[in-house]
Design a protein around this motif. Structure first.
Motif, PDB file in Angstrom:
ATOM      1  N   LEU A   1     -18.757  49.379  56.687  1.00 37.99           N
ATOM      2  CA  LEU A   1     -17.318  49.767  57.210  1.00 37.99           C
ATOM      3  C   LEU A   1     -16.610  48.619  57.753  1.00 37.99           C
ATOM      4  N   PHE A   2     -15.292  48.671  57.507  1.00 31.71           N
ATOM      5  CA  PHE A   2     -14.535  47.539  58.065  1.00 31.71           C
ATOM      6  C   PHE A   2     -13.350  48.053  58.680  1.00 31.71           C
ATOM      7  N   ILE A   3     -13.394  47.719  59.920  1.00 31.41           N
ATOM      8  CA  ILE A   3     -12.451  48.277  60.971  1.00 31.41           C
ATOM      9  C   ILE A   3     -11.055  47.354  61.223  1.00 31.41           C
ATOM     10  N   PHE A   4      -9.857  48.027  60.940  1.00 32.76           N
ATOM     11  CA  PHE A   4      -8.759  47.444  60.993  1.00 32.76           C
ATOM     12  C   PHE A   4      -7.516  48.318  61.885  1.00 32.76           C
ATOM     13  N   ILE A   5      -7.882  48.300  63.152  1.00 31.00           N
ATOM     14  CA  ILE A   5      -7.247  49.638  63.878  1.00 31.00           C
ATOM     15  C   ILE A   5      -6.421  48.915  65.055  1.00 31.00           C
ATOM     16  N   GLY A   6      -5.792  47.740  64.640  1.00 31.34           N
ATOM     17  CA  GLY A   6      -4.922  46.875  65.915  1.00 31.34           C
ATOM     18  C   GLY A   6      -5.633  46.069  66.648  1.00 31.34           C
ATOM     19  N   ALA A   7      -4.767  45.510  67.459  1.00 31.76           N
ATOM     20  CA  ALA A   7      -5.576  44.389  68.410  1.00 31.76           C
ATOM     21  C   ALA A   7      -4.888  44.469  69.563  1.00 31.76           C
ATOM     22  N   ASP A   8      -5.756  43.736  70.551  1.00 33.50           N
ATOM     23  CA  ASP A   8      -5.270  43.943  71.928  1.00 33.50           C
ATOM     24  C   ASP A   8      -4.977  42.230  72.266  1.00 33.50           C
ATOM     25  N   ALA A   9      -4.119  41.752  73.443  1.00 31.80           N
ATOM     26  CA  ALA A   9      -3.565  40.358  73.652  1.00 31.80           C
ATOM     27  C   ALA A   9      -5.052  40.129  74.293  1.00 31.80           C
ATOM     28  N   GLU A  10      -5.365  38.684  74.223  1.00 39.00           N
ATOM     29  CA  GLU A  10      -6.370  37.882  74.726  1.00 39.00           C
ATOM     30  C   GLU A  10      -6.009  37.121  75.567  1.00 39.00           C
ATOM     31  N   THR A  11      -5.704  37.944  77.182  1.00 40.78           N
ATOM     32  CA  THR A  11      -5.276  37.200  78.276  1.00 40.78           C
ATOM     33  C   THR A  11      -5.725  37.804  79.505  1.00 40.78           C
ATOM     34  N   SER A  12      -7.016  38.318  79.373  1.00 45.28           N
ATOM     35  CA  SER A  12      -7.586  38.791  80.635  1.00 45.28           C
ATOM     36  C   SER A  12      -8.047  37.728  81.672  1.00 45.28           C
ATOM     37  N   TRP A  13      -8.288  36.513  80.946  1.00 49.16           N
ATOM     38  CA  TRP A  13      -8.676  35.486  81.556  1.00 49.16           C
ATOM     39  C   TRP A  13      -7.506  34.605  82.330  1.00 49.16           C
ATOM     40  N   LEU A  14      -6.234  34.993  82.084  1.00 54.02           N
ATOM     41  CA  LEU A  14      -5.060  34.002  82.607  1.00 54.02           C
ATOM     42  C   LEU A  14      -4.896  34.672  84.185  1.00 54.02           C
ATOM     43  N   PRO A  15      -4.233  33.458  84.926  1.00 54.46           N
ATOM     44  CA  PRO A  15      -4.334  33.661  86.615  1.00 54.46           C
ATOM     45  C   PRO A  15      -3.230  34.634  86.681  1.00 54.46           C
ATOM     46  N   PRO A  16      -2.889  35.604  87.842  1.00 50.24           N
ATOM     47  CA  PRO A  16      -2.080  36.257  87.809  1.00 50.24           C
ATOM     48  C   PRO A  16      -0.543  35.717  88.073  1.00 50.24           C
ATOM     49  N   ASP A  17      -0.403  34.507  88.271  1.00 48.22           N
ATOM     50  CA  ASP A  17       0.855  33.848  88.232  1.00 48.22           C
ATOM     51  C   ASP A  17       1.472  33.685  86.833  1.00 48.22           C
ATOM     52  N   ILE A  18       0.785  34.097  85.809  1.00 48.13           N
ATOM     53  CA  ILE A  18       1.372  33.984  84.408  1.00 48.13           C
ATOM     54  C   ILE A  18       1.769  35.687  84.119  1.00 48.13           C
ATOM     55  N   ALA A  19       3.338  35.781  84.038  1.00 52.90           N
ATOM     56  CA  ALA A  19       3.745  37.185  84.124  1.00 52.90           C
ATOM     57  C   ALA A  19       3.164  37.700  82.727  1.00 52.90           C
ATOM     58  N   LEU A  20       2.758  38.973  82.723  1.00 55.31           N
ATOM     59  CA  LEU A  20       2.350  39.610  81.482  1.00 55.31           C
ATOM     60  C   LEU A  20       3.153  41.017  81.442  1.00 55.31           C
ATOM     61  N   ASP A  21       3.206  41.701  80.179  1.00 55.66           N
ATOM     62  CA  ASP A  21       3.707  42.890  80.137  1.00 55.66           C
ATOM     63  C   ASP A  21       2.579  43.820  80.423  1.00 55.66           C
ATOM     64  N   HIS A  22       2.879  45.351  80.834  1.00 55.04           N
ATOM     65  CA  HIS A  22       1.722  45.862  80.799  1.00 55.04           C
ATOM     66  C   HIS A  22       0.603  46.235  79.846  1.00 55.04           C
ATOM     67  N   ASP A  23       0.949  45.675  78.680  1.00 50.90           N
ATOM     68  CA  ASP A  23      -0.037  45.743  77.509  1.00 50.90           C
ATOM     69  C   ASP A  23      -0.920  44.371  77.643  1.00 50.90           C
ATOM     70  N   GLY A  24      -0.511  43.401  78.663  1.00 49.52           N
ATOM     71  CA  GLY A  24      -1.194  42.412  78.504  1.00 49.52           C
ATOM     72  C   GLY A  24      -0.858  41.234  77.748  1.00 49.52           C
ATOM     73  N   PHE A  25       0.507  41.220  77.174  1.00 49.80           N
ATOM     74  CA  PHE A  25       1.054  40.321  76.559  1.00 49.80           C
ATOM     75  C   PHE A  25       1.935  39.525  77.290  1.00 49.80           C
ATOM     76  N   VAL A  26       2.038  38.045  77.086  1.00 46.25           N
ATOM     77  CA  VAL A  26       2.600  37.065  77.996  1.00 46.25           C
ATOM     78  C   VAL A  26       4.061  37.224  77.705  1.00 46.25           C
ATOM     79  N   LEU A  27       4.769  37.142  78.791  1.00 48.22           N
ATOM     80  CA  LEU A  27       6.224  37.185  78.772  1.00 48.22           C
ATOM     81  C   LEU A  27       6.916  35.989  78.981  1.00 48.22           C
ATOM     82  N   THR A  28       7.873  35.538  78.151  1.00 43.77           N
ATOM     83  CA  THR A  28       8.431  34.417  78.249  1.00 43.77           C
ATOM     84  C   THR A  28      10.159  34.532  78.258  1.00 43.77           C
ATOM     85  N   GLY A  29      10.631  33.448  78.361  1.00 44.89           N
ATOM     86  CA  GLY A  29      12.238  33.254  78.245  1.00 44.89           C
ATOM     87  C   GLY A  29      12.877  34.434  79.252  1.00 44.89           C
TER      88      GLY A  29
END
Ligand SMILES: Cc1cc2nc3c(=O)[nH]c(=O)nc-3n(C[C@H](O)[C@H](O)[C@H](O)COP(=O)(O)OP(=O)(O)OC[C@H]3O[C@@H](n4cnc5c(N)ncnc54)[C@H](O)[C@@H]3O)c2cc1C
Length: 578
Positions: free
Chosen positions: A463-491
């Motif tokens: 059984l092979f699961i392909f149901i999407g993925a989440d950003a790998e950002t839980s380890w980042l410090p709070p001063d790196i701004a993220l959106d509320h799904d955890g993706f890194v905001l830039t520019g």
């Protein structure tokens, strides 16, 4: 400039008259090489070379290890096979000592060959000679690369699957057999380790490790695991397509660059069976091959790549990155290319059977486990479609379990069409997995059809699961701004949060902390594709240069800049998957 006398000294050109030698002298490039420098790299476009001084050796990379295949002395030519066949160089040609070669571009060679048929005949004869025989290309192709490791372990042992996947992802050729294989002891070269010590691995120089940690395996195989320096111009987090692109551009543009990768180079793309939409590969390219080429390129250009090391913490004030195991790297700039991680299914029994028939994503190494079995794929995006195509040549049947009512709502048309041509792939729509069953390994699954309300038990070999993925950002410090799904905001997306403190505008890929950039899937944005990741990885390096130039004090080091404070959560992202 190559003189007419020197041209006359090359056997191939001895029959040229003075005017032809003169013409060739004007067309040929005079290339001086230091020891170790390449006249032509493997897979480079065709050209014909002649050695004028020094010594050149043909070199082929087998499993990341260089193999020298012979040598060319002054008066010898090389490049006859690609020039005759119109193909890329099958092997690289490197100076064994300080050398001088003349390089004739393909159009110049063909112009010469048209007026001096003897040259064309001789080059054709040389090419035929190089291709045939046990020492020629034919022999090389027939010779299987020696495995760098032998693995013994059980098919459904999760740590054995993990080990095989790790070797595969790091492009290490290995032989694997289960302890019940009839000639197991012979293959292992002695009595097998006791059951409790499996899996075990023996590497090429005979060192054997039982129940190995991946870090230890990486060390044994000479894959980089320890940083060579304490400070870098750029530290790249993650060696997926974005990180590898940043490594290639960073290193080639003179920045001291290191990439730290938790597992193996390639990221998600390494798990992709066939990427059909990457520019320049008209018949598609497997993620494995793309990753392998990018890795070779990054290393050749001087980037340091560590595997099996994770960045656990980032101190934005000091620009220090803390690796697992306690090492600390100082970075003038940082590129976050840490991608996304597969989402898991919250179903009873899943964790127990993970690696024992249930996998997130699909690695090439799983193909053997699927032979002749009925396997199931959960998900209906392109990754699921690619996996279905890949497994259809190994499994007896492949069933795609699609929650919606149609595949083409979420899968590209080309994949839907390809799937339709494979008689052993079927799709169950409005269907979700309700339960999994098995003791030592997965044996069956329950699937629920929301249309009929029925639950059915199906035998399942995988059984092979392909149901999407989440950003790998839980380890980042709070001063790196993220959106509320955890993706890194830039520019400008990041600037809209009001957390940017500098007078200048942030660069397109700059995070809320100046000098820290994000690219690829981890970055907030709707495009989650290999090409976008590669493009952003290379762009990030351009911004690194600008940042270092603009922020550079007299010593060329960036001046301390105020970092954004507090974490930011912004609007959700519609991630497209692949
Ligand atoms: C099965 C599959 C098929 C796909 N097919 C296609 C396709 O056909 N065409 C297409 O365009 N796209 C495809 N994609 C999507 C594409 O692979 C991704 O968009 C792309 O890989 C993103 O690259 P990335 O470098 O941003 O991130 P990733 O590929 O996710 O790589 C991130 C890397 O960072 C590492 N990492 C994470 N955190 C840390 C840490 N703290 N320390 C060290 N390392 C860390 C991870 O181990 C990983 O290797 C597919 C994806 C999958 C899964």
């Amino acid at each position: 400039m190559v003189t007419t006398e020197e041209i006359g000294g090359v056997g191939l050109f001895a029959s040229l008259d003075p005017t032809q030698r003169e013409q060739l002298s004007r067309a040929a490039a005079d290339v001086s090489l230091v020891a170790g420098e390449y006249a032509a790299h493997e897979r480079e476009e065709p050209a014909l070379f002649a050695v004028l001084e020094g010594r050149i050796e043909p070199v082929r990379l087998v499993d990341g290890i260089e193999r020298v295949l012979g040598e060319r002395q002054p008066g010898d030519v090389f490049g006859e096979v690609p020039i005759v066949l119109g193909t890329v160089f099958p092997v690289g040609f490197r100076a064994a000592e300080a050398s001088r070669v003349m390089r004739i571009e393909a159009p110049d060679y063909h112009a010469l060959a048209a007026v001096v048929p003897d040259v064309a005949k001789e080059v054709g004869r040389l090419a035929a000679h190089r291709m045939g025989g046990s020492r020629g290309l034919q022999g090389l192709a027939a010779e299987p690369p020696p495995p760098r490791a032998i693995v013994v372990g059980h098919r459904w042992d999760a740590s054995c699957s993990e080990l095989r996947r790790f070797l595969d992802r790091n492009q290490v050729t290995f032989k694997w057999f289960t302890p019940d294989t009839p000639d197991a002891a012979e293959r292992w070269g002695g009595s097998l380790p006791p059951e409790a010590d499996l899996p075990a691995i023996r590497v090429v120089d005979g060192k054997t490790v039982i129940r190995p940690r991946l870090r230890r395996v990486a060390e044994l195989l000479g894959l980089g695991t320890e940083p060579l320096a304490a400070e870098y111009d750029v530290v790249v987090v993650g060696a997926g397509p974005a990180g590898l692109a940043a490594a290639v551009y960073g290193a080639s543009e003179g920045l001291k660059t290191i990439v730290v990768e938790r597992e193996a180079p390639g990221g998600q793309a390494g798990a992709s069976a066939r990427i059909e939409n990457y520019l320049g590969f008209p018949s598609g390219v497997s993620g494995y091959e793309l990753a392998s080429r990018a890795l070779q390129q990054a290393r050749r250009l001087g980037a340091e790549i560590l595997v099996t090391r994770s960045i656990l913490r980032l101190d934005t004030a000091t620009r220090q990155l803390h690796l697992d195991g306690g090492d600390i790297l100082r970075a003038r700039t940082i590129i976050l290319a840490c991608g996304v991680a597969w989402r898991s299914l919250a179903i009873d029994g899943f964790d127990r059977l993970a690696g024992k028939g249930i996998s997130y994503g699909a690695a090439r190494s799983e193909a053997r486990n699927a032979h002749g079995l009925d396997i199931h794929i959960v998900g209906a995006g392109n990754s699921a479609g690619q996996a279905a195509m890949f497994f259809s040549t190994h499994a007896r049947s492949v069933t795609i379990l699609c929650r919606g009512d149609r595949l083409d709502k979420s899968m590209s048309r080309y994949l839907v069409d390809q799937i339709a041509t494979r008689p052993n792939i079927r799709t169950r729509v409005r269907t979700v997995v309700a339960a999994v069953h098995g003791d030592a390994s997965l044996e069956a699954i329950d699937v629920h059809n929301s249309g009929t309300g029925k639950t059915t038990r199906l035998e399942s070999g995988g059984l092979f699961i392909f149901i999407g993925a989440d950003a790998e950002t839980s380890w980042l410090p709070p001063d790196i701004a993220l959106d509320h799904d955890g993706f890194v905001l830039t520019g400008s997306d990041m600037r809209a949060t009001g957390r940017w403190r500098l007078d200048r505008d942030p660069y397109l890929l700059e995070t809320s902390v100046p000098g820290i950039f994000a690219c690829g899937d981890v970055r907030y944005g709707p495009v989650k594709r290999v090409a976008a990741a590669v493009g952003e990885g290379s762009m990030a390096i351009a911004f690194v240069h600008q940042y270092l130039r603009d922020a550079g004090g007299p010593d060329g080091k960036p001046r301390a800049e105020p970092a954004a404070e507090g974490s930011v959560r912004q609007r959700p992202v519609a991630a497209l998957g692949d």
